[in-house]
Design a protein around this motif. Structure first.
Motif, mmCIF file in Angstrom:
data_model
loop_
_atom_site.group_PDB
_atom_site.id
_atom_site.type_symbol
_atom_site.label_atom_id
_atom_site.label_comp_id
_atom_site.label_asym_id
_atom_site.label_seq_id
_atom_site.Cartn_x
_atom_site.Cartn_y
_atom_site.Cartn_z
ATOM 1 N N MET A 161 0.833 -1.201 0.000
ATOM 2 C CA MET A 161 0.000 0.000 0.000
ATOM 3 C C MET A 161 0.868 1.252 0.000
ATOM 4 O O MET A 161 1.988 1.264 0.484
ATOM 5 N N GLU A 208 -2.742 5.894 0.787
ATOM 6 C CA GLU A 208 -3.932 5.029 0.786
ATOM 7 C C GLU A 208 -4.387 4.633 2.192
ATOM 8 O O GLU A 208 -5.470 4.070 2.356
ATOM 9 N N ILE A 213 -5.450 6.393 4.556
ATOM 10 C CA ILE A 213 -6.678 7.103 4.932
ATOM 11 C C ILE A 213 -7.921 6.412 4.351
ATOM 12 O O ILE A 213 -9.027 6.570 4.859
ATOM 13 N N ASP A 214 -7.732 5.610 3.305
ATOM 14 C CA ASP A 214 -8.868 4.903 2.689
ATOM 15 C C ASP A 214 -9.313 3.685 3.496
ATOM 16 O O ASP A 214 -10.380 3.119 3.223
ATOM 17 N N LEU A 215 -8.483 3.257 4.452
ATOM 18 C CA LEU A 215 -8.846 2.069 5.236
ATOM 19 C C LEU A 215 -10.052 2.373 6.120
ATOM 20 O O LEU A 215 -10.066 3.370 6.836
ATOM 21 N N LYS A 222 -13.878 11.536 7.330
ATOM 22 C CA LYS A 222 -13.095 11.389 6.097
ATOM 23 C C LYS A 222 -13.788 12.038 4.911
ATOM 24 O O LYS A 222 -13.143 12.656 4.070
ATOM 25 N N LYS A 251 -13.406 6.646 -1.348
ATOM 26 C CA LYS A 251 -13.645 5.479 -2.196
ATOM 27 C C LYS A 251 -14.816 4.630 -1.741
ATOM 28 O O LYS A 251 -15.463 3.988 -2.557
ATOM 29 N N VAL A 308 -9.640 -5.671 8.400
ATOM 30 C CA VAL A 308 -10.060 -4.556 7.537
ATOM 31 C C VAL A 308 -9.000 -4.325 6.458
ATOM 32 O O VAL A 308 -9.308 -4.205 5.265
ATOM 33 N N HIS A 334 -9.467 -4.947 2.549
ATOM 34 C CA HIS A 334 -9.220 -3.798 1.668
ATOM 35 C C HIS A 334 -8.306 -4.201 0.512
ATOM 36 O O HIS A 334 -8.444 -3.709 -0.604
ATOM 37 N N ASN A 335 -7.368 -5.070 0.803
ATOM 38 C CA ASN A 335 -6.395 -5.493 -0.203
ATOM 39 C C ASN A 335 -6.742 -6.830 -0.854
ATOM 40 O O ASN A 335 -5.880 -7.472 -1.449
#
Lengths: 453, 453
Positions: free
Chosen positions: A417, A421, A423-425, B306, B323, B410, B414-415
């Motif tokens: 990552m 990115e 902050i997208d978690l 966010k 996102k 998480v 996410h990945n």
């Protein structure tokens, strides 16, 4: 199918248990030089500090219990003296009876672990100079403290084990001086982060001497003084040496098993050595660093455990792969949790990366909730790609959630990552557990900004 | 550049602060109907339980402090009555002076949040029927408890807020009955996991009635009884309603701003609505579910924060993207931490996935280390691909590290990690923090095995 396992701690027992589970008909035998098998090496400092009251508590299985529960045979106090590669035999010595015998194997696992490095300094043979690698080492320290009620110790080496031991001795009301040859303690941290731990140790009354090596131990029968390169004479009742460990590779080497450039046994991801039907796992083997692709030797219990499991599978012809390590580690040093993963700033630069970093202090959870606390996170990021290369997190061991933050970052780095990115978690937020924008996210934002400077 | 922000809690203040930071010359004004801005909605249960002693502690900024610190203007007790899209104006009412005026905007942010659902049941207008959405709601409950020293409460709704409130009231030595219309509490958990929480509540002396709706409130002036569909008559001194919330979209709708299929405002990843120069963020907007790609409405403080930040950027012409969400949530219910992310088994099946799952109990850290504790983790995995679709973790709130495990998962989800890959993570191990093979890894191995059955 006959499997011989040399070494019965983390990797050896994991492999034997896994192999037996996959093939209950296999004949599996573990030889262990020591009388204890399957103990938690990482738990030894807590046995010394008396947080773990019973010696038995850090022993996961006795030989008898392991045999009964896992079905593999265990021969403790048996040393494998030689591996006869051509005839696929081992020569095993019963250390109690002082008798040798030969034994056939179909597959062999070398899980001989690592040993403490004891430098050949003048006086090193004096009494009351200890090291800490196995339960017997710990027994000696525990017994010494109980019998002699010592007041002053010198701990040589400011790595994890040295500092965990420092905590253990402080718990026993012993004054501790730490001597570290390098310019900083915790050399696998960047110095700005290591300094946080240094300050904490000072607050706890520990004298930490860095950039100074040991030249000699003085005393009659017992050690009484430690002399350093800079000329210091440190009075003490005992010494614990924890300057490092080395892989136990003599047996493997003698058998022609190839070593890697780190000096530990070279294995592929199936834990196969250069010699067919000989596998190796645990503290005696080197691993691949998942970021750099380079071989590294980072002996840790969690890695040994996983490698053992993989070897147990592949020896039985079942798929299994140990991909490598990120160099993750965590340690409790007095009231602090101290964790790292990936590369430090210094390591990344040494590997040729152009990097930026951020250092952030952040709340563990909402400020109005009890036990509010701050942790410090340092993020190392590749300048060009923005990909996270490493992280270090330090904070209160009980409340700051250092283990959580490092494991989030381990998982992020594992998946390549970018800092931006994080902050997208969609991390879990509620006042008792976190804050809406966690410190790892802020560290990501700040590091990402550094890239464009 | 003139920016008007409607709503001054999480999303509104985040957006205003971010926009002002990016463009200090911009004129930014926040209108908030309430007298409080920038408070922690998630902290309200802890104010009621008296864990947070000062009301001020859950208020992050007063209007004055926000203006001083962030440079955006704040008009509390001002309600935006209308948005005039063609002329790019808002009609604002000063609620204290009862005066309206028109104001121009270049960019407008709708951050109107959500409101408690109060069903129009007979007797719902009786005194001492409370809900909990803002600080004033909490004030009313706190004052009521202080003045009346009540003994018995009925909490209607067994979701997070209902159960957090249950904990708050237990802390005040009030007997609590929870009534939930659905067949289980915590309907966004699988029932096997929700049952763990149910048992815990029973141990705490809470009577939990599921599968039963409310039909009527009875009493003279104050509520005295709650009647249920099944005919129960529940005596009580007061009632807290927490059956759910609805997005505040009336203003947006009136202005022709498009809603999504969830009923919340539809926005793109830049937080732009269907009307140009009108943005929306926080509890009033729907998000994209990162796994399914479907629109979802999951109003949470972390998400609002966010989204506000993104809107603050994009309103200023700076890149920014929200996102989507995984539906992560965590809650403290008495001694338990209760967390989830991704899809439950039931949700995954409803979405058309063929799934397998594992449920594992695992130690938080080494068994010999103090405060050893077990957590339960459930993993939902796509049968065909092995990709993790969801996770639920429950365990002791103080010691079990539930927040750590859910956040690892998480990051893994996410990945798009596979269950079988969790064992490859080089997670941090030391006895005070974890075990060599963490429960999330074991859950991954077990779930992966289910795929081949």
């Amino acid at each position: 199918m006959k499997i011989v396992v040399i070494g019965g701690v983390a990797a050896g027992t994991s492999a034997a248990a896994r192999a037996k589970r996959l093939n209950p008909d296999a004949e599996i035998i573990i030889f262990e030089r020591d009388s204890d098998i399957s103990y938690s090496g990482c738990g030894l400092p807590y046995y010394i500090s008396n947080i773990v009251e019973e010696r038995d508590d850090i022993i996961i299985y006795t030989p008898e219990r392991f045999e009964a529960k896992k079905g593999a045979k265990v021969k403790a106090q048996h040393s494998v003296e030689d591996i006869l590669v051509d005839s696929k035999e081992v020569i095993v010595k019963d250390l109690l009876k002082n008798k040798e015998k030969k034994l056939k194997y179909d597959k062999l696992l070398i899980a001989t672990g690592a040993s403490s490095i004891i430098p050949p300094l003048p006086g090193v043979e004096l009494d009351n100079i200890f090291s800490l690698r196995n339960v017997h080492d710990a027994d000696k320290i525990v017994d010494f403290i109980e019998v002699n009620n010592p007041k002053k110790a010198v701990v040589i080496g400011g790595g994890y084990i040295g500092l965990e031991l420092t905590e253990s001795l402080l718990e026993q009301n012993i004054d501790v001086r730490v001597v570290e040859k390098a310019e900083q303690i915790l050399t696998n941290f960047d110095s700005d982060m290591a300094d946080i731990v240094l300050e904490h140790l000072k607050e706890k009354g520990v004298e930490v001497i860095t950039g100074d090596g040991i030249t000699e131990f003085k005393g009659e029968e017992n050690v009484e003084q430690v002399l350093t390169e800079s000329g210091k004479e440190l009075d003490c009742d005992f010494v614990v040496m924890s300057i490092g460990v080395k892989p136990n590779v003599e047996l493997a080497q003698k058998a022609g098993v190839g070593l890697g450039e780190t000096g530990a046994i070279k294995v592929n991801s199936r834990m196969e050595t250069s010699v067919s039907d000989i596998y190796a796992a645990g503290d005696c083997v080197e691993s691949t660093h998942l970021l750099t692709g380079n071989p590294v030797w980072i002996p840790l219990g969690s890695t040994a455990n996983k490698q053992g499991r993989v070897a147990g599978s592949t020896m039985m012809g079942v798929e299994g792969e140990f991909k490598g390590v990120l160099g993750t580690a965590i340690s409790k040093v007095c009231d602090l949790a101290v964790a790292r993963t990936g590369l430090t700033f210094a390591e990344a630069e040494a590997e040729g990366y152009e990097v930026v970093s951020s250092v952030i202090k952040s709340g563990n959870h909402s400020g109005y909730y009890p036990n509010y606390n701050k942790f410090t996170v340092k993020l190392i990021v590749e300048k060009d790609s923005g990909i996270i290369l490493g992280a270090q997190v330090i904070g209160d061991a009980k409340f700051a959630g250092v283990d959580k933050r490092i494991d989030i970052l381990v998982t992020a780095i594992h998946n390549q990552m970018k800092a931006s990115e994080l902050i997208d978690l969609d991390l879990a937020y509620a006042p008792p557990f976190s804050i809406p924008k966690d410190g790892v996210m802020v560290a990501g934002i700040v590091a990402d900004k550094q890239r464009n400077k």
